[in-house]
Design a protein around this motif. Structure first.
Motif, PDB file in Angstrom:
ATOM      1  N   LYS A 131       1.256 -12.111   4.404  1.00 21.74           N
ATOM      2  CA  LYS A 131       0.700 -10.783   4.572  1.00 21.74           C
ATOM      3  C   LYS A 131       1.236 -10.067   5.801  1.00 21.74           C
ATOM      4  O   LYS A 131       1.344 -10.662   6.866  1.00 21.74           O
ATOM      5  CB  LYS A 131      -0.829 -10.872   4.684  1.00 21.74           C
ATOM      6  CG  LYS A 131      -1.517 -11.461   3.480  1.00 21.74           C
ATOM      7  CD  LYS A 131      -3.014 -11.567   3.703  1.00 21.74           C
ATOM      8  CE  LYS A 131      -3.613 -10.198   3.931  1.00 21.74           C
ATOM      9  NZ  LYS A 131      -5.087 -10.243   4.024  1.00 21.74           N
ATOM     10  N   GLY A 132       1.569  -8.791   5.613  1.00 26.47           N
ATOM     11  CA  GLY A 132       1.811  -7.889   6.718  1.00 26.47           C
ATOM     12  C   GLY A 132       0.675  -6.888   6.777  1.00 26.47           C
ATOM     13  O   GLY A 132      -0.333  -7.032   6.080  1.00 26.47           O
ATOM     14  N   ARG A 133       0.846  -5.856   7.585  1.00 27.70           N
ATOM     15  CA  ARG A 133      -0.241  -4.879   7.711  1.00 27.70           C
ATOM     16  C   ARG A 133      -0.449  -4.109   6.415  1.00 27.70           C
ATOM     17  O   ARG A 133      -1.582  -3.861   6.012  1.00 27.70           O
ATOM     18  CB  ARG A 133       0.062  -3.901   8.857  1.00 27.70           C
ATOM     19  CG  ARG A 133      -1.114  -3.014   9.239  1.00 27.70           C
ATOM     20  CD  ARG A 133      -0.834  -2.276  10.533  1.00 27.70           C
ATOM     21  NE  ARG A 133       0.277  -1.342  10.383  1.00 27.70           N
ATOM     22  CZ  ARG A 133       0.125  -0.071   9.975  1.00 27.70           C
ATOM     23  NH1 ARG A 133      -1.085   0.379   9.686  1.00 27.70           N
ATOM     24  NH2 ARG A 133       1.161   0.712   9.875  1.00 27.70           N
ATOM     25  N   ARG A 134       0.656  -3.732   5.749  1.00 27.95           N
ATOM     26  CA  ARG A 134       0.534  -2.968   4.507  1.00 27.95           C
ATOM     27  C   ARG A 134       1.292  -3.595   3.341  1.00 27.95           C
ATOM     28  O   ARG A 134       1.390  -2.988   2.278  1.00 27.95           O
ATOM     29  CB  ARG A 134       1.040  -1.533   4.735  1.00 27.95           C
ATOM     30  CG  ARG A 134       0.176  -0.730   5.678  1.00 27.95           C
ATOM     31  CD  ARG A 134       0.546   0.743   5.685  1.00 27.95           C
ATOM     32  NE  ARG A 134       1.871   0.990   6.262  1.00 27.95           N
ATOM     33  CZ  ARG A 134       2.390   2.204   6.436  1.00 27.95           C
ATOM     34  NH1 ARG A 134       1.704   3.274   6.045  1.00 27.95           N
ATOM     35  NH2 ARG A 134       3.585   2.355   6.978  1.00 27.95           N
ATOM     36  N   VAL A 135       1.807  -4.806   3.544  1.00 27.04           N
ATOM     37  CA  VAL A 135       2.655  -5.434   2.522  1.00 27.04           C
ATOM     38  C   VAL A 135       2.255  -6.895   2.342  1.00 27.04           C
ATOM     39  O   VAL A 135       1.879  -7.570   3.315  1.00 27.04           O
ATOM     40  CB  VAL A 135       4.149  -5.362   2.925  1.00 27.04           C
ATOM     41  CG1 VAL A 135       5.034  -5.999   1.852  1.00 27.04           C
ATOM     42  CG2 VAL A 135       4.579  -3.920   3.179  1.00 27.04           C
ATOM     43  N   ARG A 163       0.844  -1.189   0.000  1.00 30.23           N
ATOM     44  CA  ARG A 163       0.000   0.000   0.000  1.00 30.23           C
ATOM     45  C   ARG A 163       0.881   1.241   0.000  1.00 30.23           C
ATOM     46  O   ARG A 163       2.038   1.203   0.386  1.00 30.23           O
ATOM     47  CB  ARG A 163      -0.898   0.009   1.236  1.00 30.23           C
ATOM     48  CG  ARG A 163      -1.895  -1.134   1.293  1.00 30.23           C
ATOM     49  CD  ARG A 163      -2.766  -1.014   2.536  1.00 30.23           C
ATOM     50  NE  ARG A 163      -3.638  -2.174   2.689  1.00 30.23           N
ATOM     51  CZ  ARG A 163      -4.436  -2.373   3.716  1.00 30.23           C
ATOM     52  NH1 ARG A 163      -4.476  -1.456   4.701  1.00 30.23           N
ATOM     53  NH2 ARG A 163      -5.195  -3.447   3.787  1.00 30.23           N
ATOM     54  N   SER A 164       0.296   2.337  -0.439  1.00 29.92           N
ATOM     55  CA  SER A 164       1.029   3.597  -0.450  1.00 29.92           C
ATOM     56  C   SER A 164       1.484   3.940   0.970  1.00 29.92           C
ATOM     57  O   SER A 164       0.715   3.836   1.923  1.00 29.92           O
ATOM     58  CB  SER A 164       0.142   4.713  -0.996  1.00 29.92           C
ATOM     59  OG  SER A 164       0.821   5.936  -1.016  1.00 29.92           O
ATOM     60  N   GLY A 165       2.739   4.301   1.103  1.00 31.91           N
ATOM     61  CA  GLY A 165       3.282   4.667   2.401  1.00 31.91           C
ATOM     62  C   GLY A 165       3.978   3.548   3.135  1.00 31.91           C
ATOM     63  O   GLY A 165       4.558   3.762   4.203  1.00 31.91           O
ATOM     64  N   ALA A 166       3.925   2.335   2.603  1.00 31.11           N
ATOM     65  CA  ALA A 166       4.624   1.223   3.244  1.00 31.11           C
ATOM     66  C   ALA A 166       6.121   1.514   3.276  1.00 31.11           C
ATOM     67  O   ALA A 166       6.706   1.989   2.295  1.00 31.11           O
ATOM     68  CB  ALA A 166       4.361  -0.081   2.493  1.00 31.11           C
ATOM     69  N   THR A 167       6.760   1.254   4.380  1.00 28.72           N
ATOM     70  CA  THR A 167       8.173   1.587   4.546  1.00 28.72           C
ATOM     71  C   THR A 167       9.076   0.455   4.076  1.00 28.72           C
ATOM     72  O   THR A 167       8.658  -0.699   3.939  1.00 28.72           O
ATOM     73  CB  THR A 167       8.483   1.873   6.017  1.00 28.72           C
ATOM     74  OG1 THR A 167       8.329   0.654   6.769  1.00 28.72           O
ATOM     75  CG2 THR A 167       7.554   2.937   6.582  1.00 28.72           C
ATOM     76  N   ALA A 168      10.339   0.794   3.867  1.00 30.40           N
ATOM     77  CA  ALA A 168      11.326  -0.220   3.490  1.00 30.40           C
ATOM     78  C   ALA A 168      11.452  -1.277   4.579  1.00 30.40           C
ATOM     79  O   ALA A 168      11.633  -2.466   4.297  1.00 30.40           O
ATOM     80  CB  ALA A 168      12.682   0.444   3.232  1.00 30.40           C
ATOM     81  N   GLY A 169      11.341  -0.848   5.830  1.00 28.26           N
ATOM     82  CA  GLY A 169      11.435  -1.797   6.936  1.00 28.26           C
ATOM     83  C   GLY A 169      10.323  -2.827   6.893  1.00 28.26           C
ATOM     84  O   GLY A 169      10.548  -4.015   7.147  1.00 28.26           O
ATOM     85  N   GLU A 170       9.097  -2.386   6.567  1.00 27.55           N
ATOM     86  CA  GLU A 170       7.984  -3.318   6.475  1.00 27.55           C
ATOM     87  C   GLU A 170       8.190  -4.313   5.326  1.00 27.55           C
ATOM     88  O   GLU A 170       7.923  -5.509   5.465  1.00 27.55           O
ATOM     89  CB  GLU A 170       6.674  -2.551   6.259  1.00 27.55           C
ATOM     90  CG  GLU A 170       6.178  -1.781   7.464  1.00 27.55           C
ATOM     91  CD  GLU A 170       4.939  -0.973   7.147  1.00 27.55           C
ATOM     92  OE1 GLU A 170       5.045   0.021   6.376  1.00 27.55           O
ATOM     93  OE2 GLU A 170       3.856  -1.312   7.630  1.00 27.55           O
ATOM     94  N   VAL A 171       8.642  -3.797   4.178  1.00 30.56           N
ATOM     95  CA  VAL A 171       8.881  -4.666   3.026  1.00 30.56           C
ATOM     96  C   VAL A 171       9.977  -5.669   3.343  1.00 30.56           C
ATOM     97  O   VAL A 171       9.829  -6.876   3.121  1.00 30.56           O
ATOM     98  CB  VAL A 171       9.253  -3.834   1.782  1.00 30.56           C
ATOM     99  CG1 VAL A 171       9.616  -4.760   0.617  1.00 30.56           C
ATOM    100  CG2 VAL A 171       8.106  -2.911   1.385  1.00 30.56           C
ATOM    101  N   LEU A 172      11.094  -5.178   3.895  1.00 35.36           N
ATOM    102  CA  LEU A 172      12.222  -6.067   4.195  1.00 35.36           C
ATOM    103  C   LEU A 172      11.848  -7.125   5.223  1.00 35.36           C
ATOM    104  O   LEU A 172      12.245  -8.287   5.104  1.00 35.36           O
ATOM    105  CB  LEU A 172      13.399  -5.242   4.707  1.00 35.36           C
ATOM    106  CG  LEU A 172      14.219  -4.500   3.650  1.00 35.36           C
ATOM    107  CD1 LEU A 172      15.212  -3.556   4.319  1.00 35.36           C
ATOM    108  CD2 LEU A 172      14.949  -5.490   2.751  1.00 35.36           C
ATOM    109  N   ALA A 173      11.093  -6.737   6.239  1.00 37.70           N
ATOM    110  CA  ALA A 173      10.740  -7.690   7.289  1.00 37.70           C
ATOM    111  C   ALA A 173       9.938  -8.850   6.715  1.00 37.70           C
ATOM    112  O   ALA A 173      10.191 -10.028   7.027  1.00 37.70           O
ATOM    113  CB  ALA A 173       9.949  -6.989   8.393  1.00 37.70           C
TER     114      ALA A 173
END
Length: 552
Positions: A138-142, A16-26
């Motif tokens: 699935k994560g919260r935004r990724v 989703r828009s605004g997802a951070t690199a940390g969220e993607v990497l995790a």
């Protein structure tokens, strides 16, 4: 240090828009760790270090991140790719929409045109023949998925397209199927009509919730009851078959060789061997179909054997149901099946209704781009096997499943087979483990294909018809009992008001009947009865009379 033959994997990402690199990497590193864990392809550490242009994860190389082209410039995805040392590839929405994904979701479908950006992008980036190694996570935004190729044998190169299989298809999903995960959207069944319903999670107490894993053997396990719950022919295996199986035990030191049995099955149905796949019972075939076939809209015609739907759901599919009605005699109307269904499963004769559908009615379900799976596990109990589709090569997408466990009493040995187009057989075979059928089971399969065995099965089918008529005549004496007309299988389906209580009274009287409420389309007022010899049937009818009297 990685081997030069380490598999190359592609990671699909939805964000989703605004997802951070940390969220993607995790999430990416969590998926890589899952791929490389005890049930995966290697022994990677979560979040392994970069190795040149691609992050190394134990025994796998990450080639890049893939996503929707509209998200390819998303700062979180770009930054995550830079930290991993891999490129980002974006694909147009219409291109991803054409990729079949096993775990669709409503939200991305509505927003982007593809039912899973992560799975579609991973498969598209990996290229033709690739399979999902880690399904959508699935994560919260990724969201994240991993696709690639895995060698069947550790000493063979992963670049060989004939030596690949899907780890995801061979292993249970650690997070469950997507529809059952927390915060997952509900996926509506296409063409929701009065003929259609979808499974609802939770205990099997609701209108549409059924215990799909309940089978007749549970009715007689650990209790000494007269068995009318399991549809295996009594007094089997015959002595000659027992002797053939016993002789095979001297060859157990060698790995199973299925060529002779496969050729025997092919000859029995007048097919080339490339159209035959031997399986560990028909149940294994349902699992292979669910895991190996690239389908998006599977539909199961109910009431019928529940294992096909259970296998599809376990593989992460949303399953549509077409429910046949008692008022129509539980007969199939091809028009009730949604046109966009790309896999249709139907039994013939159908368990538990015992209805034998005309072959041409079933064949009318065939469509370009659709797999038509016909469960003919009980067809050899029909005299002349009329209405059989086994052996037909003129029906596109046809997959016929046969079982040798019912007529020959081999439920404990596990042997069956699938008949399909060579390309379909190849897909299913790649999803099988090595040596899936034991030597004794192979010997039994070959023995049951002989002319003498087929003649014996035909004789048994006629005898079953006679004994079934006697059972139906006896049931017709009870005003409280309604039977499904024109039964053709080795079992009959009956309706009694309060059949669940009647079933318990029958147990007290020494008889086990198969409950009907675990079959979609039926409820607690239904029972399935296996056809037995006349003496057993007479004793059962007396017990049924007592059970009905006890109920007032």
């Amino acid at each position: 240090m990685l081997s030069d033959r380490a598999p190359v994997v592609h990671v699909g990402v939805g964000a989703r828009s605004g997802a951070t690199a940390g969220e993607v990497l995790a999430l990416v590193r969590s998926a890589l760790a899952e791929l490389a864990g005890p049930a995966g392809t290697g022994h990677a550490r979560a979040g392994g270090a970069s190795s040149g242009a691609a992050e190394a994860s134990g025994h796998a190389r990450v080639a890049g991140l893939a996503t929707l082209d509209a998200r390819a410039a998303e700062p979180g995805i770009v930054a995550a790719a830079e930290r991993l040392g891999v490129p980002v590839t974006g694909f147009p929405a219409e291109e991803l929409a054409g990729v079949a994904v096993p775990h669709p979701s409503e939200v991305p479908l509505a927003a982007t045109g593809t039912a899973s950006v992560a799975e579609a992008a991973a498969l598209r980036a990996a290229g033709p023949g690739a399979v999902l190694l880690v399904p959508k996570r699935k994560g919260r935004r990724v969201t994240c998925a991993i696709a690639g190729f895995v060698p069947l044998h550790p000493d063979k190169s992963s670049s060989c397209p004939d030596e690949v299989t899907s780890v995801a298809r061979l292993l249970p999903l650690t997070c469950g199927y997507i529809a059952g995960e927390p915060d997952s959207p509900h996926i509506p069944t296409p063409h929701t009509t009065a003929d259609m319903d979808t499974h609802t999670d939770g205990p099997p107490t609701g209108t549409h919730a059924h215990d799909l894993r309940h089978h007749g053997d549970a009715e007689v396990r650990d209790e000494k009851l007269v068995d009318l719950a399991v549809n295996v022919r009594t007094a089997t295996p015959p002595d000659w078959l027992r002797e053939r199986i016993a002789l095979s035990l001297t060859d157990l030191a060698h790995y199973p060789d299925g060529r002779s049995a496969r050729a025997a099955v092919a000859e029995r149905h007048g097919l080339p061997t490339g159209r035959v796949l031997l399986t560990s019972g028909a149940a294994e075939a349902f699992v292979l179909l669910a895991r190996a076939l690239p389908v998006r809209r599977p539909v199961v015609v109910h009431p019928q054997f529940t294992e096909p739907e259970a296998a599809l759901r376990d593989a992460g599919h949303e399953v549509g149901r077409v429910l046949l009605r008692e008022e129509d005699g539980f007969r199939l109307d091809p028009a009730a099946v949604p046109e966009d269904a790309d896999l249709v499963v139907v039994g013939n004769p159908t368990n538990p209704t015992s209805v034998l559908h005309p072959a041409e009615t079933i064949a009318a379900l065939a469509r370009p781009g659709r797999y038509l799976v016909v469960d003919e596990a009980f067809m050899d109990a029909v005299p002349g096997e009329r209405e059989a589709l086994a052996g037909r090569t003129d029906v596109p997408g046809l997959v016929v499943l046969r079982s040798l466990t019912k007529t020959w009493g081999l439920a404990g040995l596990r042997i069956g087979y699938a008949l399909a187009e060579p390309e379909t057989v190849a897909l299913l075979e790649r999803a099988q483990p090595l040596w899936p059928v034991s030597t004794p089971a192979l010997v039994a399969a070959e023995a049951c294909m002989t002319r003498a065995a087929l003649a014996e099965a035909e004789h048994a089918a006629h005898r079953i018809g006679t004994e079934r008529a006697h059972l139906l005549a006896g049931l017709a004496e009870f005003d409280e009992v309604r039977t499904v007309a024109a039964a053709e299988g080795p079992f009959v389906l009956i309706r009694i008001e309060g059949a669940d209580a009647i079933r318990e009274r029958l147990r007290l009287l020494g008889f086990a009947a198969r409950r009907g409420d675990t079959f979609p389309g039926l409820d607690r007022h239904w029972l399935r009865l296996a056809v037995r010899d006349r003496a057993t049937t007479n004793r059962f009818l007396q017990a049924l009379d007592q059970a009905l009297l006890l109920g007032g």
